[in-house]
Design a protein around this motif. Structure first.
Motif, PDB file in Angstrom:
ATOM      1  N   ASP A  94      36.253  43.268  41.240  1.00 39.92           N
ATOM      2  CA  ASP A  94      36.442  44.715  41.063  1.00 39.92           C
ATOM      3  C   ASP A  94      36.838  45.037  39.620  1.00 39.92           C
ATOM      4  N   ALA A  95      37.765  44.253  39.073  1.00 38.69           N
ATOM      5  CA  ALA A  95      38.221  44.486  37.701  1.00 38.69           C
ATOM      6  C   ALA A  95      37.101  44.231  36.699  1.00 38.69           C
ATOM      7  N   ASP A  96      36.295  43.207  36.937  1.00 35.01           N
ATOM      8  CA  ASP A  96      35.186  42.887  36.049  1.00 35.01           C
ATOM      9  C   ASP A  96      34.163  44.015  36.027  1.00 35.01           C
ATOM     10  N   LEU A  97      33.782  44.476  37.194  1.00 34.21           N
ATOM     11  CA  LEU A  97      32.803  45.569  37.253  1.00 34.21           C
ATOM     12  C   LEU A  97      33.377  46.846  36.655  1.00 34.21           C
ATOM     13  N   ALA A  98      34.663  47.104  36.879  1.00 31.68           N
ATOM     14  CA  ALA A  98      35.310  48.282  36.285  1.00 31.68           C
ATOM     15  C   ALA A  98      35.326  48.175  34.767  1.00 31.68           C
ATOM     16  N   PHE A  99      35.559  46.962  34.244  1.00 31.94           N
ATOM     17  CA  PHE A  99      35.525  46.742  32.799  1.00 31.94           C
ATOM     18  C   PHE A  99      34.167  47.161  32.227  1.00 31.94           C
ATOM     19  N   HIS A 100      33.110  46.667  32.836  1.00 32.28           N
ATOM     20  CA  HIS A 100      31.772  46.968  32.322  1.00 32.28           C
ATOM     21  C   HIS A 100      31.421  48.440  32.495  1.00 32.28           C
ATOM     22  N   GLY A 146      44.807  34.968  42.483  1.00 37.20           N
ATOM     23  CA  GLY A 146      43.791  34.184  43.179  1.00 37.20           C
ATOM     24  C   GLY A 146      42.856  34.998  44.043  1.00 37.20           C
ATOM     25  N   GLY A 147      42.779  36.281  43.777  1.00 32.17           N
ATOM     26  CA  GLY A 147      41.910  37.129  44.583  1.00 32.17           C
ATOM     27  C   GLY A 147      40.559  37.349  43.932  1.00 32.17           C
ATOM     28  N   HIS A 148      39.532  36.707  44.490  1.00 33.66           N
ATOM     29  CA  HIS A 148      38.217  36.863  43.871  1.00 33.66           C
ATOM     30  C   HIS A 148      37.715  38.295  43.972  1.00 33.66           C
ATOM     31  N   ARG A 149      38.071  38.982  45.028  1.00 27.71           N
ATOM     32  CA  ARG A 149      37.621  40.376  45.182  1.00 27.71           C
ATOM     33  C   ARG A 149      38.254  41.258  44.100  1.00 27.71           C
ATOM     34  N   GLY A 185      32.236  36.974  42.088  1.00 21.52           N
ATOM     35  CA  GLY A 185      32.200  37.586  43.403  1.00 21.52           C
ATOM     36  C   GLY A 185      32.056  36.547  44.501  1.00 21.52           C
ATOM     37  N   ASN A 186      31.864  35.308  44.106  1.00 21.11           N
ATOM     38  CA  ASN A 186      31.654  34.231  45.049  1.00 21.11           C
ATOM     39  C   ASN A 186      32.986  33.505  45.275  1.00 21.11           C
ATOM     40  N   PRO A 187      33.514  33.527  46.485  1.00 26.29           N
ATOM     41  CA  PRO A 187      34.795  32.859  46.724  1.00 26.29           C
ATOM     42  C   PRO A 187      34.723  31.346  46.525  1.00 26.29           C
ATOM     43  N   LEU A 188      33.531  30.801  46.425  1.00 28.42           N
ATOM     44  CA  LEU A 188      33.378  29.366  46.198  1.00 28.42           C
ATOM     45  C   LEU A 188      33.331  29.021  44.708  1.00 28.42           C
ATOM     46  N   TYR A 189      33.410  30.024  43.846  1.00 34.98           N
ATOM     47  CA  TYR A 189      33.407  29.801  42.403  1.00 34.98           C
ATOM     48  C   TYR A 189      34.532  28.834  42.057  1.00 34.98           C
ATOM     49  N   SER A 190      34.199  27.744  41.374  1.00 32.03           N
ATOM     50  CA  SER A 190      35.207  26.720  41.105  1.00 32.03           C
ATOM     51  C   SER A 190      35.748  26.768  39.681  1.00 32.03           C
ATOM     52  N   ARG A 215      43.354  39.573  34.535  1.00 30.85           N
ATOM     53  CA  ARG A 215      44.320  38.472  34.475  1.00 30.85           C
ATOM     54  C   ARG A 215      45.222  38.460  35.706  1.00 30.85           C
ATOM     55  N   LYS A 216      45.668  39.633  36.144  1.00 34.36           N
ATOM     56  CA  LYS A 216      46.526  39.716  37.331  1.00 34.36           C
ATOM     57  C   LYS A 216      45.770  39.209  38.553  1.00 34.36           C
ATOM     58  N   ALA A 217      44.539  39.631  38.714  1.00 31.25           N
ATOM     59  CA  ALA A 217      43.747  39.165  39.848  1.00 31.25           C
ATOM     60  C   ALA A 217      43.540  37.656  39.784  1.00 31.25           C
ATOM     61  N   ALA A 218      43.337  37.130  38.576  1.00 30.97           N
ATOM     62  CA  ALA A 218      43.170  35.682  38.413  1.00 30.97           C
ATOM     63  C   ALA A 218      44.447  34.949  38.815  1.00 30.97           C
ATOM     64  N   ARG A 219      45.613  35.480  38.402  1.00 28.70           N
ATOM     65  CA  ARG A 219      46.894  34.859  38.776  1.00 28.70           C
ATOM     66  C   ARG A 219      47.107  34.913  40.281  1.00 28.70           C
TER      67      ARG A 219
END
Length: 105
Positions: free
Chosen positions: A15-21, A8-11, A51-56, A2-6
């Motif tokens: 990282d958080a998503d992969l760490a979650f899994h 705006g950092g796709h990286r 992981g794609n900075p173009l993700y809309s 959530r923090k990364a989403a707020r």
């Protein structure tokens, strides 16, 4: 996530998503699953939608889908958790929510 989403950092979100899994695999207590995850994790970057900075899409919504995964694990219902994680792996997490079941007697 959530923090990364707020922020705006796709990286950071990736990282958080992969760490979650990775943590879910570790929490399962299945050493083979964790070794398998570690083997494939680096290859997921090229396939990973966030992981794609173009993700809309809305990254905060994407982060929220992981709340559904945690809730499925916490429910103690292995079939529901398997169903939701399988849908997530197929990229259907944005359209798949846990079934609402009445509490067990």
């Amino acid at each position: 996530m959530r923090k990364a989403a707020r922020d705006g950092g796709h990286r950071g979100l990736s990282d958080a998503d992969l760490a979650f899994h990775r943590r879910v695999c570790a929490a399962c207590g299945n050493s083979f699953l964790l070794r398998l995850w570690r083997t494939i994790e680096s290859n997921l970057w090229s396939l990973h939608v966030v992981g794609n900075p173009l993700y809309s899409g809305d990254w905060s919504v994407m982060a929220g889908h992981h709340d559904d995964l945690v809730a499925a694990l916490a429910s103690g219902d292995p079939e529901e958790a398997a169903r939701l994680f399988a849908a997530h792996a197929r990229g259907e997490a944005s359209r798949t929510r846990p079934r609402h079941r009445p509490p067990a007697p």
